[in-house]
Write an enzyme that holds these catalytic residues in place. Sequence first.
Site, PDB file in Angstrom:
ATOM      1  N   LYS A  38       0.839  -1.197   0.000  1.00  0.00           N
ATOM      2  CA  LYS A  38       0.000   0.000   0.000  1.00  0.00           C
ATOM      3  C   LYS A  38       0.880   1.256   0.000  1.00  0.00           C
ATOM      4  O   LYS A  38       1.752   1.410   0.855  1.00  0.00           O
ATOM      5  CB  LYS A  38      -0.905  -0.009   1.230  1.00  0.00           C
ATOM      6  CG  LYS A  38      -1.741   1.247   1.431  1.00  0.00           C
ATOM      7  CD  LYS A  38      -2.541   1.155   2.731  1.00  0.00           C
ATOM      8  CE  LYS A  38      -3.224   2.467   3.087  1.00  0.00           C
ATOM      9  NZ  LYS A  38      -3.929   2.386   4.389  1.00  0.00           N
ATOM     10  N   ASP A  57      -2.964  10.367   4.023  1.00  0.00           N
ATOM     11  CA  ASP A  57      -4.359   9.933   4.094  1.00  0.00           C
ATOM     12  C   ASP A  57      -5.157  10.848   5.010  1.00  0.00           C
ATOM     13  O   ASP A  57      -5.069  10.758   6.229  1.00  0.00           O
ATOM     14  CB  ASP A  57      -4.430   8.492   4.610  1.00  0.00           C
ATOM     15  CG  ASP A  57      -5.863   7.967   4.654  1.00  0.00           C
ATOM     16  OD1 ASP A  57      -6.727   8.550   3.968  1.00  0.00           O
ATOM     17  OD2 ASP A  57      -6.092   6.981   5.372  1.00  0.00           O
ATOM     18  N   LYS A  66     -10.777  11.990   8.564  1.00  0.00           N
ATOM     19  CA  LYS A  66     -10.240  11.505   9.833  1.00  0.00           C
ATOM     20  C   LYS A  66     -10.271  12.601  10.895  1.00  0.00           C
ATOM     21  O   LYS A  66     -10.276  13.794  10.571  1.00  0.00           O
ATOM     22  CB  LYS A  66      -8.774  11.073   9.654  1.00  0.00           C
ATOM     23  CG  LYS A  66      -8.550   9.824   8.863  1.00  0.00           C
ATOM     24  CD  LYS A  66      -7.060   9.524   8.783  1.00  0.00           C
ATOM     25  CE  LYS A  66      -6.797   8.255   7.981  1.00  0.00           C
ATOM     26  NZ  LYS A  66      -7.274   7.057   8.683  1.00  0.00           N
ATOM     27  N   ASP A 108       1.346   6.257   5.998  1.00  0.00           N
ATOM     28  CA  ASP A 108       0.327   5.318   5.535  1.00  0.00           C
ATOM     29  C   ASP A 108       0.784   4.530   4.312  1.00  0.00           C
ATOM     30  O   ASP A 108       0.055   3.669   3.820  1.00  0.00           O
ATOM     31  CB  ASP A 108      -0.989   6.053   5.229  1.00  0.00           C
ATOM     32  CG  ASP A 108      -2.200   5.154   5.373  1.00  0.00           C
ATOM     33  OD1 ASP A 108      -2.128   4.184   6.147  1.00  0.00           O
ATOM     34  OD2 ASP A 108      -3.220   5.416   4.715  1.00  0.00           O
ATOM     35  N   ASP A 130     -12.360   6.552   3.663  1.00  0.00           N
ATOM     36  CA  ASP A 130     -11.166   6.326   4.475  1.00  0.00           C
ATOM     37  C   ASP A 130     -10.700   4.878   4.403  1.00  0.00           C
ATOM     38  O   ASP A 130      -9.650   4.539   4.936  1.00  0.00           O
ATOM     39  CB  ASP A 130     -11.440   6.720   5.932  1.00  0.00           C
ATOM     40  CG  ASP A 130     -10.174   6.815   6.767  1.00  0.00           C
ATOM     41  OD1 ASP A 130      -9.093   7.033   6.177  1.00  0.00           O
ATOM     42  OD2 ASP A 130     -10.247   6.646   8.003  1.00  0.00           O
ATOM     43  N   GLU A 184      -9.425   3.509   1.924  1.00  0.00           N
ATOM     44  CA  GLU A 184      -8.854   3.720   0.587  1.00  0.00           C
ATOM     45  C   GLU A 184      -7.767   2.714   0.241  1.00  0.00           C
ATOM     46  O   GLU A 184      -7.517   2.442  -0.940  1.00  0.00           O
ATOM     47  CB  GLU A 184      -8.310   5.149   0.475  1.00  0.00           C
ATOM     48  CG  GLU A 184      -6.920   5.398   1.028  1.00  0.00           C
ATOM     49  CD  GLU A 184      -6.789   5.109   2.520  1.00  0.00           C
ATOM     50  OE1 GLU A 184      -5.698   4.683   2.946  1.00  0.00           O
ATOM     51  OE2 GLU A 184      -7.769   5.318   3.266  1.00  0.00           O
ATOM     52  N   ARG A 213      -7.534  -0.531   0.548  1.00  0.00           N
ATOM     53  CA  ARG A 213      -8.012  -1.720  -0.156  1.00  0.00           C
ATOM     54  C   ARG A 213      -8.439  -1.395  -1.592  1.00  0.00           C
ATOM     55  O   ARG A 213      -8.413  -2.268  -2.462  1.00  0.00           O
ATOM     56  CB  ARG A 213      -9.145  -2.362   0.630  1.00  0.00           C
ATOM     57  CG  ARG A 213     -10.422  -1.566   0.711  1.00  0.00           C
ATOM     58  CD  ARG A 213     -11.334  -2.032   1.843  1.00  0.00           C
ATOM     59  NE  ARG A 213     -10.820  -1.642   3.155  1.00  0.00           N
ATOM     60  CZ  ARG A 213     -11.435  -1.886   4.309  1.00  0.00           C
ATOM     61  NH1 ARG A 213     -12.571  -2.538   4.320  1.00  0.00           N
ATOM     62  NH2 ARG A 213     -10.896  -1.495   5.441  1.00  0.00           N
TER      63      ARG A 213
END
Length: 521
Positions: A289, A294, A301, A312, A371, A373, A375
């Site tokens: 990833k 993020d 968030k 992230d 959020d 994101e 996946r």
Amino acid sequence: MSGSATPTSNADAILPVIPSALVEVDVVARWRDGLPAAVPVPDGDGEPELGSCLETFGVDAAVLRALDVSSEVGQVRTVPLSGGRFGWAIGSGDGTPGRWRTVGAALARTARSRLEDSDEGGNTPEDLGEALDVEYLQFRLPADADEEVVSGLTLGVTLGDYRFRVTQRAAPPRLRKVLLVAETEESAQRLRPVARKAREWASATALARDLANTPSNIKDPAWLATTAAKTAEHVPGLRATVREEKWLADHGFGGVLAVGGGSSRPPRLLELHWDGGDSDAPHLLFVGKGITFDTGGISLKPAEGMEMMRTDMAGGGAVIGAMSSIARLGLPLRVTALVPMAENHVSGSAYRPGDVVRHYDGTTTEVANTDAEGRMVMADALGYAVREHRPDMLVDVATLTGAMKVALGLRTGGVFSSEQSLAERVRQAGERVGESWWPMPLPEDHVADVRGTNADVRQAPEGPGAVMAALFLREFTGGLPWAHLDIAGPARAEKNYDEVVAGATGFAARTLVQLAEGLAD
């Protein structure tokens, strides 16, 4: 390498030096008089065993007791010697493998502290005298030192002194080399390759830390992809390709484009390839990833802790670090890595809850939470891996779910796998390199929950968060042997422990290297 780099949002930003310099480690058989020395103090029936200290430093036992020399793991005591010299006694406890990482890290941090104290005192090199010699140390190995001892010490001294700074100030003095002194030349020859391999594990970890720690005003997808590709240029046999946003659009990477659509800094896909074996060699494929920052997107968030979202992309960093070390080690197998990179931001062009996104393999996803994101981008990469690269095995790595921190805490990664044997391979690889993994379930009674109402699948259905995320990703693996590593907990640290320092930890990088080596055997 296709595509062109997009300038960062802060063109005047000071760029970090990557990769960070690490301590060199060698195993030798000759003790060097006059070189600052460290000696382990093991536990013997509840009392510190002082024999090695007494022999090495030539002081009375009463002196060591007065200094409160202890066998407590990582406790360091400075032993004054004649002529203004000194030595260090470091508690090593019962000598289990994990303890040696702590011992090595304590040595590295103590050396750094002494060097920094000397440097901050305004001394000239002539004034520092003995203190400057702390840049080079020797450590007396116990007589029964084996591979686990040397591996642990090497990881500790190389990673325990890790530090990341974005600054124009001159680099402070640092520990440069540690000699691990064995009892015999035969032992030194046997253990020397062990130290070299462990230092390669450390290099993978440190590069992952470097990339994750880099602030996101510098680290947009273009910078991250380009930096990784440039790093690969210095590793013989490691090939890098960077795919820019037009290529992603032309090839249907709908998840990556959706997540990156809210940012002015467009997404990228990094491909790394190592061909270390013949056509019959196993083909292992990593997906990491690569979310460079993020915000959560429209599903914003909370502000507290958001600054750590620069990390992230820790899964992508681990994959990049691992690939460099796999190539340098010359492992006899084929390994491909894919790192989908995007910045999940908030704007009028951001993707929305309720959207339906079409992925690379044609699967459509109903978005519930922007959020979730990670996946979304990994689904594209997994589908691309299956269709275009046809690997024998898939392993993905991601800071994917806060639920994993609740389940396993902050020092253990979760392993979801389609095959128990693969999950066990990951666990054993982690145990070998000092990273802890725990097998997690993929319960079939939740599979139906991933099915979509308005699309093929649902991105974030109700249910156990980490499990649902893993089940979603499994939809894109084409039935191949697959493991999903959720590192949301151990990818970041708030304080130092063992060989870990506060900030990005580089967790999973060396597990991936060792996993690849195990498959190559």
